[in-house]
Write a protein that holds these residues in place. Structure first.
Motif, short mmCIF file in Angstrom:
data_model
loop_
_atom_site.label_atom_id
_atom_site.label_comp_id
_atom_site.label_asym_id
_atom_site.label_seq_id
_atom_site.Cartn_x
_atom_site.Cartn_y
_atom_site.Cartn_z
N GLN A 149 -8.09 -0.86 -2.65
CA GLN A 149 -9.15 -1.18 -1.69
C GLN A 149 -9.07 -2.64 -1.26
OE1 GLN A 149 -12.51 -0.10 -4.05
NE2 GLN A 149 -12.41 2.06 -3.49
N TRP A 150 -8.80 -3.53 -2.21
CA TRP A 150 -8.70 -4.95 -1.88
C TRP A 150 -7.46 -5.22 -1.01
CZ3 TRP A 150 -12.51 -8.16 -2.05
CH2 TRP A 150 -13.55 -7.93 -2.94
N THR A 151 -6.38 -4.53 -1.29
CA THR A 151 -5.17 -4.70 -0.48
C THR A 151 -5.40 -4.18 0.92
OG1 THR A 151 -3.88 -4.41 -2.50
CG2 THR A 151 -2.69 -4.27 -0.43
N THR A 152 -6.10 -3.07 1.05
CA THR A 152 -6.44 -2.54 2.37
C THR A 152 -7.34 -3.52 3.12
OG1 THR A 152 -6.28 -0.28 1.55
CG2 THR A 152 -7.49 -0.60 3.60
N PHE A 153 -8.34 -4.05 2.44
CA PHE A 153 -9.23 -5.04 3.04
C PHE A 153 -8.44 -6.27 3.49
CE2 PHE A 153 -11.72 -8.93 2.43
CZ PHE A 153 -12.70 -8.75 3.40
N LEU A 154 -7.52 -6.74 2.66
CA LEU A 154 -6.70 -7.89 2.99
C LEU A 154 -5.82 -7.60 4.20
CD1 LEU A 154 -5.77 -10.73 2.10
CD2 LEU A 154 -4.04 -9.59 0.71
N HIS A 155 -5.22 -6.42 4.24
CA HIS A 155 -4.36 -6.02 5.36
C HIS A 155 -5.15 -5.99 6.67
CE1 HIS A 155 -1.07 -3.99 7.41
NE2 HIS A 155 -1.91 -3.05 7.80
N ILE A 156 -6.30 -5.35 6.64
CA ILE A 156 -7.10 -5.21 7.86
C ILE A 156 -7.71 -6.56 8.26
CG2 ILE A 156 -9.17 -4.14 8.84
CD1 ILE A 156 -8.46 -1.66 7.11
N GLY A 157 -8.27 -7.27 7.28
CA GLY A 157 -8.87 -8.58 7.58
C GLY A 157 -7.87 -9.57 8.12
N ALA A 158 -6.69 -9.64 7.50
CA ALA A 158 -5.65 -10.55 7.98
C ALA A 158 -5.13 -10.11 9.35
CB ALA A 158 -4.52 -10.63 6.97
N GLY A 159 -5.10 -8.80 9.61
CA GLY A 159 -4.70 -8.32 10.93
C GLY A 159 -5.68 -8.75 12.01
N LEU A 216 0.82 -1.21 0.00
CA LEU A 216 0.00 0.00 0.00
C LEU A 216 0.85 1.26 0.00
CD1 LEU A 216 -2.84 -1.05 2.44
CD2 LEU A 216 -3.07 -0.48 0.02
N ASN A 217 2.03 1.20 0.60
CA ASN A 217 2.91 2.37 0.64
C ASN A 217 3.83 2.45 -0.56
OD1 ASN A 217 2.01 3.48 3.01
ND2 ASN A 217 3.33 2.20 4.25
N LEU A 218 4.24 1.30 -1.08
CA LEU A 218 5.24 1.31 -2.15
C LEU A 218 4.65 1.58 -3.53
CD1 LEU A 218 7.53 -1.60 -0.99
CD2 LEU A 218 7.99 0.85 -0.90
N LEU A 219 3.45 1.08 -3.78
CA LEU A 219 2.85 1.29 -5.09
C LEU A 219 2.11 2.62 -5.12
CD1 LEU A 219 1.44 -2.27 -5.76
CD2 LEU A 219 3.54 -1.27 -6.65
N PRO A 220 2.32 3.41 -6.16
CA PRO A 220 1.62 4.70 -6.23
C PRO A 220 0.12 4.50 -6.32
CG PRO A 220 2.97 4.32 -8.20
CD PRO A 220 3.18 3.16 -7.28
N GLY A 221 -0.62 5.41 -5.71
CA GLY A 221 -2.07 5.32 -5.65
C GLY A 221 -2.73 5.21 -7.02
N HIS A 222 -2.21 5.92 -8.00
CA HIS A 222 -2.84 5.87 -9.34
C HIS A 222 -2.63 4.52 -10.01
CE1 HIS A 222 1.30 7.05 -10.37
NE2 HIS A 222 1.06 6.50 -11.55
#
Length: 179
Positions: free
Chosen positions: A150-160, A137-143
């Protein structure tokens, strides 16, 4: 008029501020740490001093409670975040979140070593998933992320959250079945 036109200089990348640099460094450290941890998971090193420490009950308890405490605090940052208003406070919170993640990765290795079995294999894999998703989420540019962000954020939070549940299950197993 054409004589007044000057060739446009290529746009140089905007200089990164200290916050962005710190996030990038933490993310690269996380990916390097995950890579080293996964290699060591597949081909476990034999560090006799660490193995001797991990056999001591006080050491296992201390590192385990530190992990649970850091994970609990890290998950509570989501609640703290909702109350913050200033950008600098949010940035400090984000850096704290990254540093806590790196610290938990190191302490997990100190706590369990590389001798994972059964349940700890799943916990280790989920931990690696959380760290990699957060780093991406930090290394890849938002664009470039698009809806994958959104899926990576969901994966990060869900796995946490799954990691927190696994930690509670581990505590239950340890205190229920410990001799």
């Amino acid at each position: 008029m054409s004589a007044l036109r000057q060739p446009m200089a290529p746009k140089s990348a905007a200089p990164k501020n200290a916050y962005q640099t710190a996030l990038m460094v933490a993310s690269w450290c996380a990916l390097i740490g995950v890579t080293i941890s996964c290699i060591a998971w597949l081909w476990p090193p034999r560090w006799n001093a660490l193995i001797a420490l991990q056999r001591l009950d006080p050491y296992k308890q201390l590192t385990g409670y530190v992990l649970v405490g850091l994970l609990s605090f890290d998950l509570s940052l989501a609640l703290i975040r909702r109350r913050l208003v200033k950008g600098s406070a949010l940035r400090a919170l984000q850096l704290a979140h990254r540093i806590l993640g790196l610290t938990m990765l190191a302490i997990l290795v100190l706590h369990a070593g590389f001798a994972h079995e059964g349940f700890l294999n799943a916990t280790f894999a989920v931990t690696m998933l959380v760290v990699v998703a957060g780093a991406l989420l930090n290394l890849l540019p938002g664009h470039r992320l698009g809806s994958w962000g959104q899926w990576t954020t969901f994966l990060h939070i869900g796995a946490g959250c799954l990691l927190a549940a696994l930690a509670v299950m581990h505590l239950y197993f340890v205190y229920t079945y410990a001799t």
